[in-house]
Design a protein around this motif. Structure first.
Motif, PDB file in Angstrom:
ATOM      1  N   ASP A  52       0.834  -1.199   0.000  1.00 19.17           N
ATOM      2  CA  ASP A  52       0.000   0.000   0.000  1.00 19.17           C
ATOM      3  C   ASP A  52       0.873   1.255   0.000  1.00 19.17           C
ATOM      4  N   PHE A  53       0.233   2.387  -0.356  1.00 21.18           N
ATOM      5  CA  PHE A  53       0.927   3.681  -0.424  1.00 21.18           C
ATOM      6  C   PHE A  53       2.174   3.577  -1.309  1.00 21.18           C
ATOM      7  N   ARG A  54       1.942   3.120  -2.551  1.00 17.00           N
ATOM      8  CA  ARG A  54       3.062   2.801  -3.441  1.00 17.00           C
ATOM      9  C   ARG A  54       3.941   4.021  -3.706  1.00 17.00           C
ATOM     10  N   GLN A  55       3.348   5.195  -3.906  1.00 18.23           N
ATOM     11  CA  GLN A  55       4.161   6.372  -4.206  1.00 18.23           C
ATOM     12  C   GLN A  55       5.112   6.704  -3.052  1.00 18.23           C
ATOM     13  N   LEU A  56       4.614   6.560  -1.832  1.00 18.59           N
ATOM     14  CA  LEU A  56       5.482   6.783  -0.675  1.00 18.59           C
ATOM     15  C   LEU A  56       6.585   5.740  -0.626  1.00 18.59           C
ATOM     16  N   ARG A  57       6.259   4.508  -0.973  1.00 15.71           N
ATOM     17  CA  ARG A  57       7.266   3.447  -0.993  1.00 15.71           C
ATOM     18  C   ARG A  57       8.329   3.715  -2.053  1.00 15.71           C
ATOM     19  N   LEU A  58       7.917   4.276  -3.184  1.00 10.34           N
ATOM     20  CA  LEU A  58       8.887   4.559  -4.240  1.00 10.34           C
ATOM     21  C   LEU A  58       9.835   5.683  -3.833  1.00 10.34           C
ATOM     22  N   VAL A  59       9.355   6.614  -3.028  1.00  7.41           N
ATOM     23  CA  VAL A  59      10.247   7.644  -2.482  1.00  7.41           C
ATOM     24  C   VAL A  59      11.301   6.999  -1.585  1.00  7.41           C
ATOM     25  N   VAL A  60      10.869   6.001  -0.802  1.00  4.38           N
ATOM     26  CA  VAL A  60      11.809   5.277   0.059  1.00  4.38           C
ATOM     27  C   VAL A  60      12.838   4.520  -0.788  1.00  4.38           C
ATOM     28  N   VAL A  61      12.391   3.942  -1.912  1.00  6.74           N
ATOM     29  CA  VAL A  61      13.318   3.232  -2.795  1.00  6.74           C
ATOM     30  C   VAL A  61      14.387   4.191  -3.323  1.00  6.74           C
ATOM     31  N   MET A  62      13.968   5.384  -3.729  1.00  7.81           N
ATOM     32  CA  MET A  62      14.938   6.386  -4.187  1.00  7.81           C
ATOM     33  C   MET A  62      15.910   6.759  -3.060  1.00  7.81           C
ATOM     34  N   THR A  63      15.385   6.850  -1.851  1.00  7.85           N
ATOM     35  CA  THR A  63      16.248   7.166  -0.713  1.00  7.85           C
ATOM     36  C   THR A  63      17.268   6.057  -0.476  1.00  7.85           C
ATOM     37  N   LEU A  64      16.838   4.805  -0.598  1.00  9.93           N
ATOM     38  CA  LEU A  64      17.769   3.691  -0.423  1.00  9.93           C
ATOM     39  C   LEU A  64      18.823   3.663  -1.520  1.00  9.93           C
TER      40      LEU A  64
END
Length: 418
Positions: A52-64
């Motif tokens: 869930d909250f895929r866009q927020l998760r993708l921000v985390v992926v960019m951060t990683l």
């Protein structure tokens, strides 16, 4: 100082092996710790991308992804830092009463310039490719299920599915932090501002990739329909056909240029990082042109109107970020003689080529009855191969700097530009 007096440029391979042998344990430790941290971040990026909250998760992926590159920066700095005690130049500084810098102080100085070099030369492409490949291998069954049932595939799209509006918002925030930390670094205030400046530099680029691509694609689609652009493309295509030997010259240049970059420019870029760690580095135009007739041009530019200086910086910013640090590194090497530069490039290329052939030979020697066995045998062998090549490469960069600095010291010169 070396026992034989003035070190020869041709002693670079032996000096490299000497440094690698004396500092083998810390170099291996840094490399292994970096690989472990890198794998954990890659695995986390592929796990956190779904739910869930895929866009927020993708921000985390960019951060990683940003943390993956910062890990590479920390490991590179740590490996070079562990070689300082074995260098002749560092021992000479200690004899002069110069205190050795702490690791985090060195890391803070290296970070901003490392970010500029890393992004200017596109080294982040390999990190993004590793994230993509890890995602594909880890979620291969999910990708097959989505394809079989006609669903939109999301596997392998963790770095490209971020909505352009979210990307643009994150880009604006990181630009503000990038500007703030850059000012703090210039003023020399506090600790770790250099590291935070590097983080914001990487994050600004990665968060803004999707927005930049969307805007650039829309602009490109609009421009392609303009009559002037269409006419210019036709004239350019016609010129390529009519100019004699155009395809031959451009073809030869296109074939040779990648080898020039890999064999000359890339080792100089990493040598610049080594110079940062060892405290002898400058990315200023004046340092490059010092003592030449062109230095007067720098004086005139600095005395000109602010608008002129800003326009010049805008026009040449990308070129200077990419080539000026390398030119300063090349200047340092040339002051110690052209043979040292040639030996460094030759050893750098030989290390990579010999490492690839050695790994291929071991794979042939070990062999396997079934191809799938290499899914288990391949990673340990690849780890050993990459470890040996990386350790020797770091030792080569340190040995190159050490010979250049020692020769300059014995000649009564100094390589400290800062």
């Amino acid at each position: 100082m070396p026992a034989q007096g003035m070190p020869s440029p041709y002693s670079l391979p032996l000096h490299t092996l000497r440094l690698a042998g004396k500092c083998a344990l810390p170099l291996i430790f840094w490399f292994a710790a970096g690989q472990l941290a890198r794998f954990a971040l890659l695995y986390g990026a592929t796990e956190l991308a779904y739910g869930d909250f895929r866009q927020l998760r993708l921000v985390v992926v960019m951060t990683l992804l940003t943390f993956i590159i910062l890990t590479a920066m920390t490991v590179t700095t740590g490996m070079l830092y562990s070689l300082r005690g074995a260098l002749w130049e560092m021992r000479a500084r200690v004899d002069e009463g110069v205190q050795q810098e702490r690791f985090f102080r060195v890391l803070d100085r290296v970070a901003p310039a490392f970010a500029v070099l890393y992004l200017s030369w596109g080294f982040q492409t390999e990190d993004a490719r590793d994230v993509y490949q890890m995602d594909l291998f880890h979620h291969f069954d999910k990708m097959m299920d989505q394809s079989f049932f006609g669903e939109d595939a999301t596997v392998g799209r963790g770095l490209i599915d971020l909505d352009w509006r979210v990307s643009l918002g994150a880009m604006v925030v990181m630009f503000g932090l990038k500007w703030l930390f850059a000012k703090l670094v210039e003023q020399g205030k506090g600790k770790f501002y250099g590291f935070l400046a590097a983080f914001s530099e990487f994050a600004f680029v990665f968060y803004g990739l999707n927005a930049t691509f969307f805007i650039a694609k829309a602009r490109s689609d609009w421009l392609q329909h303009r009559n002037v652009v269409a006419g210019t493309e036709e004239v350019w295509a016609e010129a390529q056909k009519s100019v004699p030997l155009w395809e031959t010259v451009t073809g030869i240049f296109g074939d040779v240029w990648p080898f020039v970059l890999d064999g000359v420019a890339v080792p100089l870029a990493w040598l610049t990082v080594a110079m940062l760690v060892f405290g002898s580095y400058s990315d200023e135009t004046r340092a490059l042109l010092k003592g030449t007739r062109l230095e007067k041009g720098v004086d005139r530019l600095e005395d000109s109107h602010d608008l002129t200086q800003k326009s010049f910086d805008q026009l040449t910013g990308g070129f200077r970020d990419r080539w000026l640090p390398l030119a300063n590194s090349l200047r340092m090497i040339f002051r110690s003689g052209l043979p040292l530069f040639g030996m460094m490039c030759l050893c750098y290329v030989a290390l990579n080529v010999a490492g690839q052939y050695a790994e291929r030979g071991l794979r042939t020697l070990i062999g396997a009855r079934e191809e799938w066995v290499w899914y288990f045998q391949g990673p340990p062998l690849g780890f050993v191969h990459e470890m040996i090549v990386t350790v020797l490469t770091m030792a080569l960069l340190a040995a190159t700097y050490d010979i250049a600095a020692t020769r300059a010291r014995l000649n009564g010169e100094s390589l400290n530009d800062v």
